[in-house]
Design a protein around this motif. Structure first.
Motif, mmCIF file in Angstrom:
data_model
loop_
_atom_site.group_PDB
_atom_site.id
_atom_site.type_symbol
_atom_site.label_atom_id
_atom_site.label_comp_id
_atom_site.label_asym_id
_atom_site.label_seq_id
_atom_site.Cartn_x
_atom_site.Cartn_y
_atom_site.Cartn_z
ATOM 1 N N GLU A 118 -24.438 -9.671 24.221
ATOM 2 C CA GLU A 118 -23.337 -8.734 24.435
ATOM 3 C C GLU A 118 -22.438 -9.236 25.572
ATOM 4 O O GLU A 118 -22.901 -9.486 26.678
ATOM 5 C CB GLU A 118 -23.883 -7.349 24.770
ATOM 6 N N TYR B 63 -12.613 -6.577 11.111
ATOM 7 C CA TYR B 63 -13.100 -5.618 12.104
ATOM 8 C C TYR B 63 -12.107 -4.510 12.424
ATOM 9 O O TYR B 63 -12.495 -3.479 12.972
ATOM 10 C CB TYR B 63 -13.492 -6.355 13.385
ATOM 11 N N GLU C 48 -17.137 -2.706 5.715
ATOM 12 C CA GLU C 48 -18.286 -2.187 4.979
ATOM 13 C C GLU C 48 -18.366 -2.787 3.577
ATOM 14 O O GLU C 48 -19.463 -3.090 3.080
ATOM 15 C CB GLU C 48 -18.230 -0.662 4.909
ATOM 16 N N ARG D 19 -19.730 -6.330 4.047
ATOM 17 C CA ARG D 19 -21.130 -6.309 4.474
ATOM 18 C C ARG D 19 -22.057 -5.959 3.315
ATOM 19 O O ARG D 19 -23.121 -6.560 3.144
ATOM 20 C CB ARG D 19 -21.311 -5.311 5.616
ATOM 21 N N ARG E 183 -24.414 -9.426 11.627
ATOM 22 C CA ARG E 183 -25.271 -9.261 12.807
ATOM 23 C C ARG E 183 -24.565 -8.657 14.022
ATOM 24 O O ARG E 183 -25.240 -8.183 14.938
ATOM 25 C CB ARG E 183 -25.867 -10.614 13.191
ATOM 26 N N PHE E 184 -23.224 -8.665 14.052
ATOM 27 C CA PHE E 184 -22.539 -8.232 15.271
ATOM 28 C C PHE E 184 -21.362 -7.315 14.960
ATOM 29 O O PHE E 184 -20.742 -7.392 13.899
ATOM 30 C CB PHE E 184 -22.035 -9.445 16.061
ATOM 31 N N ASP E 185 -21.077 -6.471 15.925
ATOM 32 C CA ASP E 185 -19.870 -5.648 15.913
ATOM 33 C C ASP E 185 -18.896 -6.197 16.957
ATOM 34 O O ASP E 185 -19.305 -6.691 18.017
ATOM 35 C CB ASP E 185 -20.201 -4.189 16.258
ATOM 36 N N ARG F 266 -25.425 -5.413 16.251
ATOM 37 C CA ARG F 266 -25.310 -4.174 15.492
ATOM 38 C C ARG F 266 -26.509 -3.266 15.763
ATOM 39 O O ARG F 266 -27.660 -3.722 15.842
ATOM 40 C CB ARG F 266 -25.225 -4.480 14.000
ATOM 41 N N GLN G 238 -30.476 -3.059 13.890
ATOM 42 C CA GLN G 238 -30.897 -4.338 13.341
ATOM 43 C C GLN G 238 -32.257 -4.739 13.906
ATOM 44 O O GLN G 238 -32.617 -4.395 15.041
ATOM 45 C CB GLN G 238 -29.873 -5.424 13.680
#
Length: 887
Positions: free
Chosen positions: A562, A693, A700, A703, A822-824, A860, A863
């Protein structure tokens, strides 16, 4: 006021003749080939330009002789400049008669010799005329400047210009020794190197021009004149910039002609711009002397221009004509010393106004060693010239008149040099320069604006020294692509590679030899494409590069924690390392952070490198970065780093060595090749991340597709620990993730601003309707096709990530599946704001954002943090179709 540029034509033609004559299969027919249409354009343009110059000089002489009753040395110089301009114009006409405007191979040996002699004489007359014009301007400065300091600067400049003029004349006459070798290459002897002298003369010319242009500006700035008058004066001096710009563009045309093998054809444009430069210089040099004439015949116009009392319009001339006694100023004797300002202040006439207003270049009667003359008074008077409050005059009509006259002359030039069979020209107020300004300000958006305004299938943009044929209609694109020899890309690519990479003369000759395959299938450039086809075609070598890149991206994502980053900087760094590792292997030079930093300093100067105009000064940082990277790649190749690299780098190296390209030039070409690898990939990846994003629905959808193709396995380690392994095969992404691929396709549609470019190798009738002239450039702007509502529908301006779902257009989004799974990414400022791209360079295919977006990268929620991720690229022999608009 103007500052015309000395000619480089003698040097340039000498180089061209030296190059071409040995290859000429001389014909016996010695008859004149006659004047071609291209030659007629030269004759008409030079004659019209001369007519304007002659009219300006005539009006100047009327003003001086009939009204002011004095002709000074600067007037005699401009008369002499006009006489030599007449000779130069006659020389151009003889050139047109003896071969200018004809293709070189169609001329006999006798025609070539006659043409070369005409050219030789024309250049000598041209250089004398251009020097005399500068001398005339400088003599005017010496006469009007009232301070010793400025006069001394003028005297120094006078000596420099005389010496420079002598150099120009000498190098024109003795560019070959013996002189006759210029037109007869069979005579033993030597000739001066054309490129060296071209740039030497250009640097000297530009520096003297700018010095002459700058000299009066501090004086003008210090004058207390009403704004309209001061702006008018600035405008007159700005005309010098117009001629300077013409000189620069003429130099660009001459550079092209110098190394042409069809010199008599290509020198047509150079001759046109030479005539414009020379005669516009003479014309503008006369403008500042015409106010007394305008004042006599249009007194109301001048009264409205002067913001002080109307009775002050040339009072000293009125006294002269009426026989009234002269003022104290009229009786002042000039002794070469600075005038007594107190006596000048005491000689105000007609209600407090001054005889001379430097802003209007007004003249007053004075004595000089017993003889009367008219000259500007001390600048001290002008400093006291202040208008009553609120009495500023409207923008001078004379300035508008001059602007319209210039535009009219350019329209006339456009009319006589544009063939009726060519695609129609689009209308601009200022031909040649208007499109240049539009492109510099709006870049690729300019083509979209012209499409919407004129709705033409194809049109011509005329720039100084070049023609651009811009294709709008989709129906014409196949017609362009079919003519891959006549409308060719390899010659243009080779030229760009030389300019951008800074390759040696040896490498340039290798690159230029049979560049378009006209002499058969051999040579570096024409065989290059087939050579690199194998490592880039679907198969094990391409899969190997994709596999390395995917693994590098996956490893980088595994290390992510992060943090807050600039989105573009983050993506650019990751793409740079992953892409270059996949190509260059374990000894990848980009692993050195200094190389990565240098590379991203390189692109901003590419346009200067392409124009090849003082790159060491105007693109200094880019040149330094290029040289630094060249040394690194030279070490890479000498140490055998390419042997451990991809099939692509090995193939490129072997191809270069087979054609005897020096290793340092191989390194330079690789620096240029890195542009293709990185410069467009990074911004494309940035925009993909932005659209994914910034819209949760898009994120969505993508994904969900990826989750459907993930395979989960459990693995027991040597320590007995059971680990969950999640595997993503990118080969399945191509077949099973249509929304993700459609999103990338839509990103390319919205943001691709690339322009497909072709060079016209010989005259060609496109689609049997439009004449495309040799030496011109055909452009197919991507944004024109991507923003067409007839092709994409009424929602063409909207981003629709599902737009390409029904079609079979596929791309390979290597970096994004692992990232979005895996990430936001969340914007630090709380909301996504799309960056502008106004600062992007015109050569970019995908524009770089004007500013970065600060984002927070975080794993995320929900996970399995203990799971291990694996990314695969299984072997594939199936090509991934690319849509035409992406090329």
């Amino acid at each position: 006021m103007t500052f015309a540029s000395p000619g480089f034509a003698c040097i340039d033609l000498e180089g061209a003749v030296a190059q071409d004559l040995p290859h000429l299969d001389a014909m016996e027919d010695s008859s004149s080939p006659g004047i071609s249409q291209r030659g007629l354009g030269v004759v008409v343009t030079s004659t019209v330009a001369l007519a304007f110059a002659a009219l300006a000089v005539t009006l100047r002489l009327i003003t001086r002789h009939k009204i002011l009753r004095f002709i000074g040395p600067e007037d005699w110089c401009i008369i002499a400049a006009l006489i030599f301009s007449v000779g130069s114009t006659i020389g151009m006409c003889f050139q047109a008669k003896d071969g200018l405007g004809h293709h070189f191979k169609s001329l006999s040996h006798d025609n070539i010799v006659a043409y070369s002699k005409d050219f030789f004489a024309t250049v000598i007359l041209y250089n004398i005329s251009i020097t005399l014009t500068k001398v005339s301007i400088l003599l005017l400065y010496i006469r009007i400047f009232g301070t010793t300091k400025l006069r001394n600067v003028c005297y120094v400049m006078f000596v420099i210009i005389i010496m420079y003029g002598a150099w120009l004349l000498g190098s024109s006459i003795f560019c070959c020794v013996p002189v006759a070798r210029f037109w007869d290459r069979s005579i033993p002897g030597k000739c001066l190197p054309p490129k060296l002298l071209t740039y030497l003369n250009a640097s000297m010319n530009i520096s003297t021009d700018l010095t002459l242009l700058i000299l009066p500006l501090p004086v003008i700035h210090s004058l207390l004149l009403p704004r309209p008058q001061k702006m008018g004066l600035y405008f007159i001096f700005a005309l010098g910039l117009f001629v300077c710009a013409t000189s620069i563009f003429r130099l660009r045309v001459l550079q092209k002609s110098t190394y042409s093998r069809d010199t008599t054809w290509d020198f047509g444009d150079a001759s046109i711009w030479s005539a414009i430069e020379l005669n516009t210089g003479i014309t503008c040099a006369c403008l500042t002397t015409l106010k007394p004439l305008v004042a006599q015949f249009f007194p109301r116009l001048m009264a409205s221009f002067d913001s002080h009392d109307q009775s002050n319009v040339y009072p000293s001339m009125s006294r002269h004509r009426s026989g009234n006694s002269q003022s104290t100023i009229g009786r002042t004797r000039l002794t070469g010393r600075r005038s007594d300002t107190s006596s000048l202040h005491s000689s105000r006439i007609s209600g407090g106004g001054s005889d001379f207003d430097f802003g209007d270049l007004q003249e007053s009667e004075m004595e000089y060693e017993g003889s009367k003359l008219f000259m500007p008074e001390s600048l001290t008077l002008a400093r006291n010239h202040v208008s009553p409050k609120g009495s500023e005059a409207p923008f001078p009509t004379s300035i508008v008149t001059v602007a319209v006259a210039i535009a009219g002359g350019l329209h006339l030039l456009l009319h006589y040099t544009q063939d009726a069979k060519e695609p129609p020209t689009v209308s601009t107020f200022l031909p040649f320069f208007g499109p240049m300004i539009g492109l510099s300000r709006k870049k690729s958006k300019y083509y979209v604006e012209l499409r919407d305004k004129y709705d033409l299938p194809i049109y011509t943009l005329r720039l100084p020294g070049s023609r651009l044929y811009v294709v709008n209609a989709i129906s014409l694109i196949p017609a362009v692509q079919r003519q891959f020899k006549t409308l060719a890309f390899p010659p243009l690519e080779a030229k760009l590679a030389m300019s951008i990479c800074g390759s040696s003369k040896t490498a340039n000759e290798i690159l230029s030899t049979n560049v378009n395959g006209d002499e058969g299938y051999w040579g570096y450039s024409i065989t290059f494409y087939k050579t690199i086809h194998t490592p880039l075609a679907p198969g094990p070598e391409l899969d190997a590069m994709n596999r390395v890149m995917a693994q590098k991206v996956a490893a980088s994502i595994d290390r992510l924690e992060e943090k807050v980053v600039g989105l573009f900087d983050f993506i650019r760094h990751e793409i740079t390392l992953a892409s270059t590792d996949s190509v260059y292997g374990p000894k990848n030079p980009f692993k050195d952070p200094a190389i990565e930093e240098s590379f991203w300093k390189f692109p901003p100067g590419i346009m200067i490198l392409i124009m090849d105009f003082l790159p060491s000064i105007l693109a200094r940082e880019s040149v330094q970065a290029r040289e630094f990277m060249t040394k690194a790649f030279t070490r890479y190749f000498k140490e055998g780093g390419h042997n451990q690299g991809s099939g692509l780098i090995r193939t490129r190296y072997e191809h270069s060595t087979e054609h005897k390209v020096p290793v340092e030039d191989i390194a330079r070409f690789e620096v240029g090749g890195a542009i293709a690898i990185l410069v467009n990939t990074s911004p494309a990846s940035f925009w993909m991340a932005y659209y994914l994003y910034s819209d949760l629905a898009v994120l969505e959808d993508c994904r969900q597709e990826l989750y459907n193709i993930i395979s989960d396995d459990t693995v027991t380690t040597e320590d007995g620990e059971v680990i969950r392994v999640r595997t993503l095969d990118l080969s399945r992404v191509k077949a099973s993730c249509p929304i993700l691929l459609s999103t990338m396709q839509e990103v390319l549609r919205v943001h691709t601003v690339g322009i497909s470019t072709r060079m016209v190798m010989e005259d060609h009738m496109l689609d049997n309707k439009y004449l495309l002239k040799k030496g011109s450039t055909v452009l197919i702007p991507g944004p024109v096709q991507h923003t067409s509502s007839s092709s994409w529908g009424t929602d063409v301006k909207e981003f629709d990530h599902r737009r390409f779902l029904p079609k079979e257009k596929r791309h390979h989004p290597v970096a994004f599946p692992m990232l979005i799974l895996r990430f936001d990414l969340t914007p630090v400022e709380g909301k996504w704001v799309r960056p502008s791209t106004d600062k992007a360079e015109i050569w970019e295919t995908i524009p770089t954002p004007d500013h970065d977006i600060k984002v927070k990268i975080s794993p995320r929620a929900g996970q399995d943090r203990s799971a291990k991720w694996r990314i695969l690229v299984s072997d594939s022999d199936k090509a991934m179709p690319i849509s035409a608009e992406d090329l």
